[in-house]
Scaffold this motif. Structure first.
Motif, PDB file in Angstrom:
ATOM      1  N   ALA A  98     -20.588 -55.803  24.790  1.00 31.21           N
ATOM      2  CA  ALA A  98     -20.504 -55.020  23.557  1.00 31.21           C
ATOM      3  C   ALA A  98     -20.900 -55.873  22.350  1.00 31.21           C
ATOM      4  O   ALA A  98     -21.594 -55.393  21.439  1.00 31.21           O
ATOM      5  N   GLN A 118     -13.729 -49.314  29.008  1.00 32.07           N
ATOM      6  CA  GLN A 118     -13.715 -50.752  29.305  1.00 32.07           C
ATOM      7  C   GLN A 118     -12.423 -51.178  29.979  1.00 32.07           C
ATOM      8  O   GLN A 118     -12.381 -52.222  30.637  1.00 32.07           O
ATOM      9  N   ARG A 171     -19.398 -47.969  22.304  1.00 32.24           N
ATOM     10  CA  ARG A 171     -18.420 -47.559  23.320  1.00 32.24           C
ATOM     11  C   ARG A 171     -19.126 -47.582  24.676  1.00 32.24           C
ATOM     12  O   ARG A 171     -20.218 -47.025  24.826  1.00 32.24           O
ATOM     13  N   ASP A 180     -14.592 -44.490  25.779  1.00 30.92           N
ATOM     14  CA  ASP A 180     -14.679 -45.905  26.128  1.00 30.92           C
ATOM     15  C   ASP A 180     -13.794 -46.179  27.338  1.00 30.92           C
ATOM     16  O   ASP A 180     -12.594 -45.906  27.324  1.00 30.92           O
TER      17      ASP A 180
END
Length: 402
Positions: free
Chosen positions: A116, A99, A78, A97
């Motif tokens: 990732a 993103q 994460r 997380d």
């Protein structure tokens, strides 16, 4: 702008999320003026309004830098932050997380999935802050205006460095816009982003941040404004104001990689007393050796190293030279320039000062010591929408009777 992470209380980085942007800007201007008007006044000596209209930012997709805490596992990393709903002293290492955070420029957000995947390929074990185990602490990304990337993996040690090296070719294939890839080593269990040791893994030594046509060079541990559009506006406004004066020499204190210095190295506007293209001499001073080295690279690239020079030094301990410059630019950290530098400027005879501040409270305190100067222009630039932070640019000129 609205954000599910803010709504859920799992990210508190944007305290103004949900406040209409026009109101955010209005409140920032009012707050800054409440601090500065009692010291700076509201009008210039010729009676015109001191303050120009604030320069707004994009509300979202403006950040060129991401500082991601890595949690989870090597198989399912994460990238984001530690869960703020847990007490720091009893944190179990759970992460949120981010993103999909809407603040990042799109090309920055697009880099997260390949990174990732690289973490999984290399088997990098995320650092657990509660147990103090694992290796990968952070991933720090910077995006240039040409959408080139600097990617930094912050590791606890070099134990997993061979595995990361082996995974870098795949990362470069997935992200061909990567310009710099490094590993940073941070052995200590401390609430900091990076350590002192930087290990080059691939690409160039610097990331080129081209701002207003100037190729500024960013080294891995160097500082650069996180909002490129606002940085461009800040440097351009400084240039426009200084071009209305007879300034031929400039000191750029707290110069960083030379954002102000290179912008001011020549006259760029035709409405002032000096013709466009008139060259200025610039002397930059900065405590960070990496930033100075990066600025020197840009000076060589521009063929300006004979008149645009940079040195490592403490701006607060400036020594009186035989000749003072026509203008001094200061861009200090939040603590401001402080009494020593303010008192030196006050007694220096320098005709004008360009002060770029991220903290109006310390700017007001410094202005109290700069009584020989009067403000002639001021403007707020919204570097950080969704937060209370900002940048203020102010031009000060020495009063004639001093």
């Amino acid at each position: 702008m609205q954000c599910p992470h803010a709504d859920a209380g799992e990210c508190r980085s944007c305290p103004l999320m949900g406040v209409p942007y026009s109101l955010q800007l209005q409140n920032k201007q009012a707050g800054v003026r409440a601090l500065l008007d009692p010291v700076a006044g509201t009008h210039t000596p010729d009676g015109t309004d001191l303050w120009l209209e604030p320069i707004p930012s994009q509300e979202s997709a403006f950040r060129n830098k991401a500082k991601m805490v890595v949690t989870g596992s090597a198989e399912h990393p994460r990238l984001g932050i530690l869960d703020p709903r847990q007490h720091p002293k009893h944190h179990d290492g759970t992460g949120v997380d981010l993103q999909d955070c809407g603040l990042y420029e799109p090309a920055l957000g697009a880099a997260f999935p390949p990174i990732a995947e690289t973490i999984t390929t290399a088997g990098l074990i995320p650092y657990d802050v509660g147990r103090r185990t694992g290796e990968l602490k952070h991933v720090i990304l910077t995006l240039s205006p040409e959408e080139r990337l600097m990617i930094r993996f912050v590791l606890r040690s070099t134990d997993q460095l061979p595995a990361l090296r082996a995974a870098v070719p795949g990362l470069l294939e997935a992200l061909p816009n990567s310009q710099v890839v490094t590993a940073n080593i941070l052995p200590e269990h401390r609430a900091v982003l990076e350590g002192e040791e930087e290990i080059h893994l691939a690409g160039a030594e610097t990331l080129t941040m081209r701002v207003n046509g100037i190729p500024l060079n960013q080294r891995p541990q160097g500082f650069f404004q996180t909002n490129t559009a606002m940085a461009s506006a800040l440097y351009a406004q400084a240039s426009a104001w200084l071009d209305q004066t007879l300034t031929r020499s400039v000191w750029d204190l707290y110069c960083g990689v030379g954002g102000f210095g290179f912008q001011l190295a020549e006259v760029r506007h035709g409405s002032g007393p000096l013709p466009p293209g008139t060259q200025r001499s610039v002397q930059g001073l900065e405590t960070a050796p990496d930033a100075v080295a990066a600025a020197q690279v840009t000076a060589r690239q521009l063929g300006a190293q004979d008149r645009v020079r940079f040195a490592v030094g403490d701006a607060t301990a400036v020594q009186a030279p035989e000749e003072v410059p026509d203008a001094v630019v200061v861009n200090p950290p939040r603590r401001g320039i402080g009494p020593e530098l303010a008192d030196w400027l006050e007694g220096s005879g320098v005709p004008r000062v360009l002060y770029s501040s991220c903290n109006a409270a310390t700017l007001a305190r410094d202005l109290e010591r700069l009584r020989s100067y009067h403000p002639v222009r001021a403007q707020l630039l919204d570097m950080f929408p969704q937060t209370d932070h900002y940048e203020v640019l102010m031009l000060l000129e020495r009063s004639r009777h001093h």
